[in-house]
Every structure is written in structure tokens, then in C-alpha cells.
Design a protein around this motif. Sequence first.
Motif, PDB file in Angstrom:
ATOM      1  N   LEU A 166      39.452 -28.257  23.325  1.00 26.38           N
ATOM      2  CA  LEU A 166      39.098 -27.828  21.834  1.00 26.38           C
ATOM      3  C   LEU A 166      38.214 -28.981  21.334  1.00 26.38           C
ATOM      4  O   LEU A 166      37.634 -28.599  20.289  1.00 26.38           O
ATOM      5  CB  LEU A 166      40.200 -27.437  20.916  1.00 26.38           C
ATOM      6  N   LEU A 167      38.420 -30.286  21.738  1.00 22.06           N
ATOM      7  CA  LEU A 167      37.734 -31.284  21.068  1.00 22.06           C
ATOM      8  C   LEU A 167      36.636 -31.770  21.849  1.00 22.06           C
ATOM      9  O   LEU A 167      35.985 -32.908  21.523  1.00 22.06           O
ATOM     10  CB  LEU A 167      38.602 -32.476  21.092  1.00 22.06           C
ATOM     11  N   ALA A 168      35.845 -31.048  22.896  1.00 24.18           N
ATOM     12  CA  ALA A 168      34.593 -31.377  23.729  1.00 24.18           C
ATOM     13  C   ALA A 168      33.606 -30.941  22.648  1.00 24.18           C
ATOM     14  O   ALA A 168      33.396 -30.190  21.988  1.00 24.18           O
ATOM     15  CB  ALA A 168      34.542 -30.510  24.794  1.00 24.18           C
ATOM     16  N   ASP A 169      32.514 -31.789  22.904  1.00 20.07           N
ATOM     17  CA  ASP A 169      31.282 -31.862  22.201  1.00 20.07           C
ATOM     18  C   ASP A 169      30.158 -32.427  23.122  1.00 20.07           C
ATOM     19  O   ASP A 169      30.418 -32.931  24.170  1.00 20.07           O
ATOM     20  CB  ASP A 169      31.076 -32.224  21.011  1.00 20.07           C
ATOM     21  N   PRO A 170      28.725 -32.484  22.718  1.00 17.92           N
ATOM     22  CA  PRO A 170      27.920 -32.835  23.377  1.00 17.92           C
ATOM     23  C   PRO A 170      27.831 -34.391  23.788  1.00 17.92           C
ATOM     24  O   PRO A 170      27.295 -34.894  24.633  1.00 17.92           O
ATOM     25  CB  PRO A 170      26.728 -32.493  22.718  1.00 17.92           C
ATOM     26  N   TYR A 171      28.545 -35.252  23.027  1.00 19.14           N
ATOM     27  CA  TYR A 171      28.887 -36.577  23.368  1.00 19.14           C
ATOM     28  C   TYR A 171      29.918 -36.629  24.464  1.00 19.14           C
ATOM     29  O   TYR A 171      29.921 -37.878  25.043  1.00 19.14           O
ATOM     30  CB  TYR A 171      29.876 -37.304  21.935  1.00 19.14           C
ATOM     31  N   LEU A 210      39.044 -32.020  34.464  1.00 18.49           N
ATOM     32  CA  LEU A 210      39.459 -33.172  34.358  1.00 18.49           C
ATOM     33  C   LEU A 210      38.562 -34.512  34.650  1.00 18.49           C
ATOM     34  O   LEU A 210      38.236 -35.313  34.074  1.00 18.49           O
ATOM     35  CB  LEU A 210      41.002 -33.507  35.013  1.00 18.49           C
ATOM     36  N   ARG A 211      37.823 -34.125  35.967  1.00 21.55           N
ATOM     37  CA  ARG A 211      36.860 -35.050  36.368  1.00 21.55           C
ATOM     38  C   ARG A 211      35.819 -35.027  35.635  1.00 21.55           C
ATOM     39  O   ARG A 211      35.117 -36.142  35.553  1.00 21.55           O
ATOM     40  CB  ARG A 211      36.665 -34.657  37.676  1.00 21.55           C
ATOM     41  N   LEU A 212      35.257 -34.152  34.732  1.00 21.72           N
ATOM     42  CA  LEU A 212      34.057 -33.951  34.030  1.00 21.72           C
ATOM     43  C   LEU A 212      34.430 -34.887  32.856  1.00 21.72           C
ATOM     44  O   LEU A 212      33.501 -35.593  32.346  1.00 21.72           O
ATOM     45  CB  LEU A 212      33.826 -32.419  33.805  1.00 21.72           C
ATOM     46  N   LEU A 213      35.670 -34.602  32.377  1.00 24.68           N
ATOM     47  CA  LEU A 213      36.169 -35.367  31.203  1.00 24.68           C
ATOM     48  C   LEU A 213      36.119 -36.877  31.385  1.00 24.68           C
ATOM     49  O   LEU A 213      35.618 -37.745  30.584  1.00 24.68           O
ATOM     50  CB  LEU A 213      37.421 -34.974  30.741  1.00 24.68           C
ATOM     51  N   MET A 214      36.561 -37.137  32.537  1.00 22.07           N
ATOM     52  CA  MET A 214      36.907 -38.815  32.809  1.00 22.07           C
ATOM     53  C   MET A 214      35.417 -39.297  32.956  1.00 22.07           C
ATOM     54  O   MET A 214      35.287 -40.377  32.813  1.00 22.07           O
ATOM     55  CB  MET A 214      37.929 -38.844  34.056  1.00 22.07           C
ATOM     56  N   ALA A 215      34.665 -38.640  33.878  1.00 26.10           N
ATOM     57  CA  ALA A 215      33.428 -39.254  34.162  1.00 26.10           C
ATOM     58  C   ALA A 215      32.463 -39.405  32.941  1.00 26.10           C
ATOM     59  O   ALA A 215      31.858 -40.294  32.798  1.00 26.10           O
ATOM     60  CB  ALA A 215      32.408 -38.234  35.262  1.00 26.10           C
ATOM     61  N   GLY A 216      32.578 -38.334  31.965  1.00 29.70           N
ATOM     62  CA  GLY A 216      31.728 -38.330  30.709  1.00 29.70           C
ATOM     63  C   GLY A 216      32.081 -39.380  30.039  1.00 29.70           C
ATOM     64  O   GLY A 216      31.346 -40.250  29.486  1.00 29.70           O
ATOM     65  N   VAL A 217      33.593 -39.669  29.716  1.00 29.52           N
ATOM     66  CA  VAL A 217      33.931 -40.799  28.891  1.00 29.52           C
ATOM     67  C   VAL A 217      33.564 -42.060  29.779  1.00 29.52           C
ATOM     68  O   VAL A 217      32.903 -42.890  28.937  1.00 29.52           O
ATOM     69  CB  VAL A 217      35.537 -40.605  28.736  1.00 29.52           C
TER      70      VAL A 217
END
Length: 364
Positions: free
Chosen positions: A113-118, A175-182
Motif C-alpha cells: 500500500l505504500l508503493a509509489d513511483p519513487y 519482495l525482489r522488486l521492492l529490495m532492488a528498487g530501494v
Amino acid sequence: MSLTGVVAEPLVDDDLGQGAQRRRTALWIGGLAAGLLVTVVLAVGIGAVGISPGTVARIVGHHTLGSPAGVTWTRAEDSIVWQVRLPRVVLGVVVGAALAVCGVALQAMVRNLLADPYLLGVTSGASTGAAAAILFGLGAGFGENALSASAFLGALAASAAVFVVARAGGRITSLRLLMAGVAVGYALYAATSFLIFAADSAEGARSVLFWLLGSLGLARWGVPLAIVVVVVALTLAALLLWSRRLDALAIGDETAHTLGVPPTRFRVQLLVVVSLCVGAVVAASGGIGFVGLVIPHVARRFVGAAHGRVVPVAALIGAIFLVWADVAARTLLEPRELPIGIITALVGAPFLLILVRRFHSAGA
């Protein structure tokens, strides 16, 4: 409900029939579309030189439709409306809609729910490219479009890096997308900070910092604005076409598999489309935060969580919100202009606190 569950409300509204839900959605879309039209006319008229809505409508009608034939306004008013303010407002409409729908897609893609283009580091990549163009002349071969071109190339490079990191070891997961993006985002943020620190020009550093917080001041009629409009229109069309797939992905990978939606392949498609869209709008307007985070939640409150309804409503709300944020940015401290990201953060941060409080009350 947890922060990793994207669906704040059920995808199927049991208390409303399908016909009633369609009518409700149609009313929201119609009302918001009318509100957007009024917003555009009013926003173009607001500024250091005030211009009445009637005059704005006549000037725009004269340039687009050739009517009215008789000119009843001054040359200065014509220049202010058509050459200065209207391109800026159009860019605000397009960027606001783009950030909102990309936020919708990302929240479904990573089920957060806290995902955004950043999240995917795209904004950080665009910022690094823009900083290199402003401070060191990177992309000078693109002429007057050097800033936008460098920012867009930086966004594409960041997207490619996220894709490579997320795909390491096989399939792409939330999870991989989140970690890679961060990870990519922080690395590029550090690179941008280093470029600012290494630059000799204090004026250039100030320009980069202002651009990092977002501005629509570069808007002009021409190819760059047309490209952004086309990219955002195609993104909206794609997300509407994929709305049922987004519903399935938001529920979970197993459900998506059951419904015939391959999660990994669909995430790759979403990643490409969202990255291109965010890269294009960030290249035109800089980094504008909170729109992609806040607006999807507002849209779901109005029409439920089904993406066929959320995408168009979020696009309209995002467009209206960003146009008024820009009006505030350019008028609150006249003749100085605030970065638009300050305005969106002032609105978005309290909303985020309310959202967190809501999760806490729900036991998340």
C-alpha cells in the motif's frame, strides 16, 4: 489488514449491484472530468496578472477552434494564456495523471500500500541524469532538450538496473522488486549528492536542488510536451486494458496463476510500461513526491478497489490535485516560485500519517 496487502477494500462490492456500481463510477468520472475542465480554466487565469475565466476560454477557443474570430483581449493576455500558462497547466494535468496511475500499478505489482513511483528508483535515476546535465553539460548534443533527454536516459538506466537485480536468481517477485528498487534508488541518490558536492557552480547546485523537488516551469509547446502526452496516454490505455490482470496480481501470485495471469511475465510488462511513463514525466517535471502514494488511496475510497474503476478515477484526481498544487507553488510567494514537491509533501505527509493511524487501528 497489513501494509503488504494492496486491496484496502474488497474487489467486489457486495453491498452494491454491478449496475449501481457502474452508475456510481460513471458519476465520479463525469464529475471529476467536469472538475478538471473548470480547474484548467481557473488555473490558467490565476497568477501575477489575473485573467478572467471567460477571457481564458475565448483565447483557448481562438487558438484551437478559430473562434471567436474577433479578438477582444490584449496581446499580452494572449501570450500569457497560450504561451506561458496553458502549457504549464497541460503538463500538470498529464504529470498528475501519470504519477497517480503509476502508483496504482506499482501498489498492485508489489502488493504494498505504500508503493509509489519513487519505489523503483526511476525518479532517482532521472535526477542523477538531470544533475549531470545541469552541472557538467551531459547530453549537450540534444541541444535545448539536453535536460529532459539526460533525465529520461537516467530513468531508463535505473529501470534496467532494477530489472537485472530483481531477476537475479530466476523469477521476479514482489519482495525482489521492492529490495532492488530501494537499493538502486539509494545508490543513485548518493550519486546525485556526489555530483552536487563535486560541482563548482553554486548556481548549478541550486538549480539541481530546485529540479529535484519538482517544477512545471519548463513546460512549453513542442515535441517534448507532445512526447509526454503520448506516453502517458498509452500508459493509461495499457493499464485499463490490463485492469483485470491487476486485480488478480493484487490478490496474490497463486490467484493470478489460477486466473491465467503469469505473475513474473506480467510484472516485467508492468515494470517496462511504468518505468517508461515515470521516466518521461520526471524528465519533464523533476521529482514530485506523494502523488503516486496518496491519490490511489483516495480513488479507492470513492469507487472501490477494482482497477477498471480505480485507474480512470485516480488519473482525474491526480490531474486536478497537481494543477492546484502548481497554482499554490507559483502564487504563494510571488514573485518567487516554490518547488511543487514542497506543496505535495505538505498535503501528502499528513495523509500518510492518517493512513498509518488507520492501519494501527485495524491491528496492522
